[in-house]
Design a protein around this motif. Structure first.
Motif, PDB file in Angstrom:
ATOM      1  N   LEU A  14      43.329 -20.337  15.926  1.00  0.00           N
ATOM      2  CA  LEU A  14      41.845 -21.813  14.749  1.00  0.00           C
ATOM      3  C   LEU A  14      41.943 -22.954  14.599  1.00  0.00           C
ATOM      4  O   LEU A  14      42.622 -23.909  15.132  1.00  0.00           O
ATOM      5  CB  LEU A  14      42.608 -20.633  13.178  1.00  0.00           C
ATOM      6  N   PRO A  15      40.341 -23.205  14.299  1.00  0.00           N
ATOM      7  CA  PRO A  15      39.952 -24.769  14.427  1.00  0.00           C
ATOM      8  C   PRO A  15      40.817 -25.127  12.450  1.00  0.00           C
ATOM      9  O   PRO A  15      40.420 -24.148  12.491  1.00  0.00           O
ATOM     10  CB  PRO A  15      38.978 -25.027  15.077  1.00  0.00           C
ATOM     11  N   ALA A  16      42.003 -26.193  13.102  1.00  0.00           N
ATOM     12  CA  ALA A  16      42.095 -26.420  11.911  1.00  0.00           C
ATOM     13  C   ALA A  16      40.694 -26.918  11.102  1.00  0.00           C
ATOM     14  O   ALA A  16      40.747 -28.545  10.763  1.00  0.00           O
ATOM     15  CB  ALA A  16      42.995 -27.905  11.694  1.00  0.00           C
ATOM     16  N   ARG A  17      39.512 -26.425  10.822  1.00  0.00           N
ATOM     17  CA  ARG A  17      38.225 -27.335   9.917  1.00  0.00           C
ATOM     18  C   ARG A  17      38.548 -26.525   8.592  1.00  0.00           C
ATOM     19  O   ARG A  17      38.896 -25.033   8.248  1.00  0.00           O
ATOM     20  CB  ARG A  17      36.918 -26.315  10.814  1.00  0.00           C
ATOM     21  N   PRO A  18      37.533 -26.687   7.526  1.00  0.00           N
ATOM     22  CA  PRO A  18      37.611 -25.683   6.245  1.00  0.00           C
ATOM     23  C   PRO A  18      37.389 -24.809   6.238  1.00  0.00           C
ATOM     24  O   PRO A  18      37.990 -23.439   5.719  1.00  0.00           O
ATOM     25  CB  PRO A  18      36.703 -26.644   5.518  1.00  0.00           C
ATOM     26  N   SER A  19      36.615 -24.484   7.291  1.00  0.00           N
ATOM     27  CA  SER A  19      36.039 -22.852   6.913  1.00  0.00           C
ATOM     28  C   SER A  19      37.160 -21.743   7.417  1.00  0.00           C
ATOM     29  O   SER A  19      38.092 -20.728   6.729  1.00  0.00           O
ATOM     30  CB  SER A  19      34.584 -22.567   7.538  1.00  0.00           C
ATOM     31  N   ALA A  20      37.041 -22.372   8.607  1.00  0.00           N
ATOM     32  CA  ALA A  20      39.137 -21.037   9.028  1.00  0.00           C
ATOM     33  C   ALA A  20      40.317 -21.406   7.847  1.00  0.00           C
ATOM     34  O   ALA A  20      40.459 -20.350   7.693  1.00  0.00           O
ATOM     35  CB  ALA A  20      39.457 -22.079  10.222  1.00  0.00           C
ATOM     36  N   LEU A  21      40.299 -22.347   7.855  1.00  0.00           N
ATOM     37  CA  LEU A  21      41.517 -23.151   6.802  1.00  0.00           C
ATOM     38  C   LEU A  21      41.411 -22.180   5.416  1.00  0.00           C
ATOM     39  O   LEU A  21      42.032 -21.783   4.997  1.00  0.00           O
ATOM     40  CB  LEU A  21      41.724 -24.474   6.351  1.00  0.00           C
ATOM     41  N   ALA A  22      40.141 -22.171   4.672  1.00  0.00           N
ATOM     42  CA  ALA A  22      39.988 -21.499   4.152  1.00  0.00           C
ATOM     43  C   ALA A  22      39.720 -20.010   4.119  1.00  0.00           C
ATOM     44  O   ALA A  22      40.382 -18.954   2.615  1.00  0.00           O
ATOM     45  CB  ALA A  22      38.181 -21.813   2.900  1.00  0.00           C
ATOM     46  N   ALA A  23      39.738 -19.452   4.883  1.00  0.00           N
ATOM     47  CA  ALA A  23      39.743 -18.099   5.466  1.00  0.00           C
ATOM     48  C   ALA A  23      41.377 -17.301   5.266  1.00  0.00           C
ATOM     49  O   ALA A  23      41.552 -16.530   4.744  1.00  0.00           O
ATOM     50  CB  ALA A  23      38.700 -17.963   6.549  1.00  0.00           C
ATOM     51  N   TYR A  24      41.921 -18.080   5.995  1.00  0.00           N
ATOM     52  CA  TYR A  24      43.254 -17.681   6.044  1.00  0.00           C
ATOM     53  C   TYR A  24      44.223 -18.417   4.793  1.00  0.00           C
ATOM     54  O   TYR A  24      44.610 -17.590   4.264  1.00  0.00           O
ATOM     55  CB  TYR A  24      43.975 -18.515   6.533  1.00  0.00           C
ATOM     56  N   ALA A  25      43.298 -19.151   4.028  1.00  0.00           N
ATOM     57  CA  ALA A  25      43.849 -19.457   2.607  1.00  0.00           C
ATOM     58  C   ALA A  25      43.458 -18.252   1.317  1.00  0.00           C
ATOM     59  O   ALA A  25      44.416 -18.150   0.756  1.00  0.00           O
ATOM     60  CB  ALA A  25      43.548 -20.998   2.054  1.00  0.00           C
ATOM     61  N   PRO A  29      47.791 -11.195  -0.100  1.00  0.00           N
ATOM     62  CA  PRO A  29      49.141 -11.057   0.794  1.00  0.00           C
ATOM     63  C   PRO A  29      50.064 -10.413   1.711  1.00  0.00           C
ATOM     64  O   PRO A  29      50.490 -10.576   2.449  1.00  0.00           O
ATOM     65  CB  PRO A  29      49.884 -11.011  -0.891  1.00  0.00           C
ATOM     66  N   ASP A  30      49.180  -9.383   1.199  1.00  0.00           N
ATOM     67  CA  ASP A  30      49.992  -8.326   2.514  1.00  0.00           C
ATOM     68  C   ASP A  30      49.663  -8.825   3.639  1.00  0.00           C
ATOM     69  O   ASP A  30      49.830  -8.495   5.193  1.00  0.00           O
ATOM     70  CB  ASP A  30      49.894  -6.957   2.020  1.00  0.00           C
ATOM     71  N   VAL A  31      48.380  -9.052   3.890  1.00  0.00           N
ATOM     72  CA  VAL A  31      47.577  -9.889   5.416  1.00  0.00           C
ATOM     73  C   VAL A  31      48.790 -11.091   5.415  1.00  0.00           C
ATOM     74  O   VAL A  31      48.927 -11.326   7.109  1.00  0.00           O
ATOM     75  CB  VAL A  31      46.321  -9.932   4.726  1.00  0.00           C
ATOM     76  N   ARG A  32      48.459 -11.994   4.490  1.00  0.00           N
ATOM     77  CA  ARG A  32      49.312 -13.630   5.013  1.00  0.00           C
ATOM     78  C   ARG A  32      51.402 -13.070   5.483  1.00  0.00           C
ATOM     79  O   ARG A  32      51.228 -13.938   6.633  1.00  0.00           O
ATOM     80  CB  ARG A  32      49.657 -14.235   3.879  1.00  0.00           C
ATOM     81  N   ALA A  33      51.160 -11.992   4.743  1.00  0.00           N
ATOM     82  CA  ALA A  33      53.013 -11.820   5.354  1.00  0.00           C
ATOM     83  C   ALA A  33      52.969 -11.957   6.855  1.00  0.00           C
ATOM     84  O   ALA A  33      54.000 -11.621   7.515  1.00  0.00           O
ATOM     85  CB  ALA A  33      53.088 -10.740   4.762  1.00  0.00           C
ATOM     86  N   VAL A  34      52.048 -11.096   7.128  1.00  0.00           N
ATOM     87  CA  VAL A  34      52.200 -10.462   9.148  1.00  0.00           C
ATOM     88  C   VAL A  34      51.339 -11.821  10.097  1.00  0.00           C
ATOM     89  O   VAL A  34      50.972 -11.552  10.763  1.00  0.00           O
ATOM     90  CB  VAL A  34      51.174  -9.455   9.147  1.00  0.00           C
ATOM     91  N   VAL A  35      51.015 -12.350   9.629  1.00  0.00           N
ATOM     92  CA  VAL A  35      49.680 -13.347  10.348  1.00  0.00           C
ATOM     93  C   VAL A  35      50.294 -15.045  10.513  1.00  0.00           C
ATOM     94  O   VAL A  35      50.820 -15.808   9.344  1.00  0.00           O
ATOM     95  CB  VAL A  35      48.145 -14.307   9.858  1.00  0.00           C
ATOM     96  N   ALA A  36      50.638 -15.932  11.824  1.00  0.00           N
ATOM     97  CA  ALA A  36      51.238 -17.323  11.990  1.00  0.00           C
ATOM     98  C   ALA A  36      50.110 -17.271  12.458  1.00  0.00           C
ATOM     99  O   ALA A  36      50.382 -17.008  14.336  1.00  0.00           O
ATOM    100  CB  ALA A  36      52.572 -17.122  12.655  1.00  0.00           C
ATOM    101  N   PRO A  37      48.797 -18.931  12.197  1.00  0.00           N
ATOM    102  CA  PRO A  37      48.215 -18.846  12.879  1.00  0.00           C
ATOM    103  C   PRO A  37      48.259 -20.014  14.204  1.00  0.00           C
ATOM    104  O   PRO A  37      49.411 -20.698  13.566  1.00  0.00           O
ATOM    105  CB  PRO A  37      47.234 -19.768  12.185  1.00  0.00           C
ATOM    106  N   LEU A  38      47.634 -20.404  15.347  1.00  0.00           N
ATOM    107  CA  LEU A  38      48.609 -21.269  15.603  1.00  0.00           C
ATOM    108  C   LEU A  38      46.688 -22.356  15.713  1.00  0.00           C
ATOM    109  O   LEU A  38      45.313 -21.750  16.127  1.00  0.00           O
ATOM    110  CB  LEU A  38      47.827 -21.337  17.493  1.00  0.00           C
ATOM    111  N   TRP A  39      46.970 -23.284  15.244  1.00  0.00           N
ATOM    112  CA  TRP A  39      46.078 -23.670  14.039  1.00  0.00           C
ATOM    113  C   TRP A  39      45.785 -25.192  15.029  1.00  0.00           C
ATOM    114  O   TRP A  39      46.947 -25.765  16.441  1.00  0.00           O
ATOM    115  CB  TRP A  39      46.591 -24.976  13.161  1.00  0.00           C
TER     116      TRP A  39
END
Length: 371
Positions: A14-25, A29-39
């Motif tokens: 993902l690009p380190a832009r507000p749109s992608a950062l806000a989407a990840y944030a 919790p169950d999704v974040r637990a298995v996602v590790a982005p490459l920014w």
């Protein structure tokens, strides 16, 4: 250092832009637990960059502004990641005067290098990884291992393997975990990416005891699909090609490769200053169905909010829609379709935020269901 996420299932680039950062944030919790982005920190100025062929001279005319841009992006990534690890690639800014250096990314962020990078950058990444205790990633692009035919692919793979050996020797002093990030870029239905991926795993996998192997490929189209307009169009989800055939891969090649894509955008998104220029098409509502992307273009003209609401209603009425409770992106689409929210229905950055949100959620849950 204890890694709070040692076994991710999904690595979106993902690009380190507000749109992608806000989407990840905003992921559950169950999704974040298995996602590790490459920014990837996007360039601050200029035209689209080609990561595999860096420019011969600095492109940013304002080193102070470049430094602020890079530090700000790294700080935002660290904020949304909190205690969860992620890779951070600074390929578009690291050769510019004013770049603060890979050590500016705080743990648990993992710096990224590659065989095409300057040896000084490779060494600096290793030093930062050793100091932070997080390890580092080595990103290998498709052009380094692919070719027009089998012989070309073999020779390209051999050259890449030799360059990777030299890089591994150069950073061996850090004695830190290393991740292999195989980036195939855009793929299509001809399944040539399968052969490239398997060849890369065969050639590069045995060179090191990798902590993690990631296979990035996909995804959202760069250009307008046929029939794309103010009504929804469908385009094939090429990002679905690789997880199945490569699920058994591993063994002699090392760890089983993790699935990665580029979220709800095209693979070159992070190589541009902005996602809302004329190329690719300026703005679109998008939805990730099981086998296709649903896409509706929003023209840059007065009254565009009427088009946005009409497209949202089409998505919500589609059998592919999973309900407002599925993700923040689904919730926004439902509210937009119902006529709630801001009168103007937002802007392209908000539309891509919603697209990332529902895409990341769906891919992560599907991978967990089949793991």
């Amino acid at each position: 250092m204890n890694d709070p996420l040692s076994e991710p299932l999904y690595v979106p680039a993902l690009p380190a832009r507000p749109s992608a950062l806000a989407a990840y944030a905003g992921l559950a919790p169950d999704v974040r637990a298995v996602v590790a982005p490459l920014w990837t920190v996007p360039p601050r100025v200029g035209r689209e960059r080609t990561p595999a062929c860096p420019p011969p001279r600095p492109l940013d005319p304002d080193p102070a502004a470049l430094g602020h841009h890079a530090r700000h992006a790294l700080a935002l990534v660290a904020r949304v990641q909190r205690d969860r690890p992620a890779w951070v690639d600074t390929c578009h800014v690291e050769r510019e005067p004013g770049f603060p250096g890979p050590g500016a990314g705080r743990p648990p962020l993992r710096p990224v290098t590659g065989i095409e990078r300057d040896p000084a950058q490779q060494t600096a990444c290793a030093e930062a990884a050793r100091a932070g205790g997080t390890g580092l990633g080595i990103r290998i692009r498709r052009s380094a291992v692919d070719g027009a035919g089998a012989d070309t692919r073999t020779s390209a793979g051999e050259r890449t393997a030799e360059a990777l050996r030299r890089l591994l020797e150069r950073i061996a002093f850090a004695r830190c975990p290393v991740d292999l990030l195989l980036d195939l870029g855009a793929v299509d239905e001809d399944r040539g990416a399968d052969r490239t991926a398997l060849h890369a795993l065969d050639v590069l996998g045995p060179l090191h005891p990798w902590r993690t192997v990631v296979l990035l490929a996909g995804a959202f189209p760069r250009t307008r699909p046929e029939r794309c307009g103010t009504r929804l169009a469908e385009t094939y989800r090429a990002d679905r090609l690789l997880p199945g055939p490569l699920r058994p891969a591993g063994g002699a090649r090392g760890p089983r490769p993790l699935h990665g894509d580029y979220g709800a955008h095209d693979p070159a998104s992070a190589d541009r200053v902005s996602d809302t220029g004329d190329d690719p098409f300026r703005g679109a509502l998008r939805y990730t169905a099981d086998h296709a992307f649903l896409i509706g273009e929003v023209p840059a003209e007065s009254g565009h909010h009427l088009t946005v609401r009409a497209l949202a209603r089409e998505i919500v009425a589609s059998p592919a829609f999973r309900g407002a409770r599925y993700s923040e992106g689904d919730r926004w689409l439902q509210a937009c379709a119902d006529g709630r929210g801001l009168p103007g229905t937002g802007h392209p950055d908000l539309w891509i935020l919603a697209g990332h949100s529902q895409h990341l959620t769906h891919v992560a849950r599907e991978l967990r269901r089949h793991s």
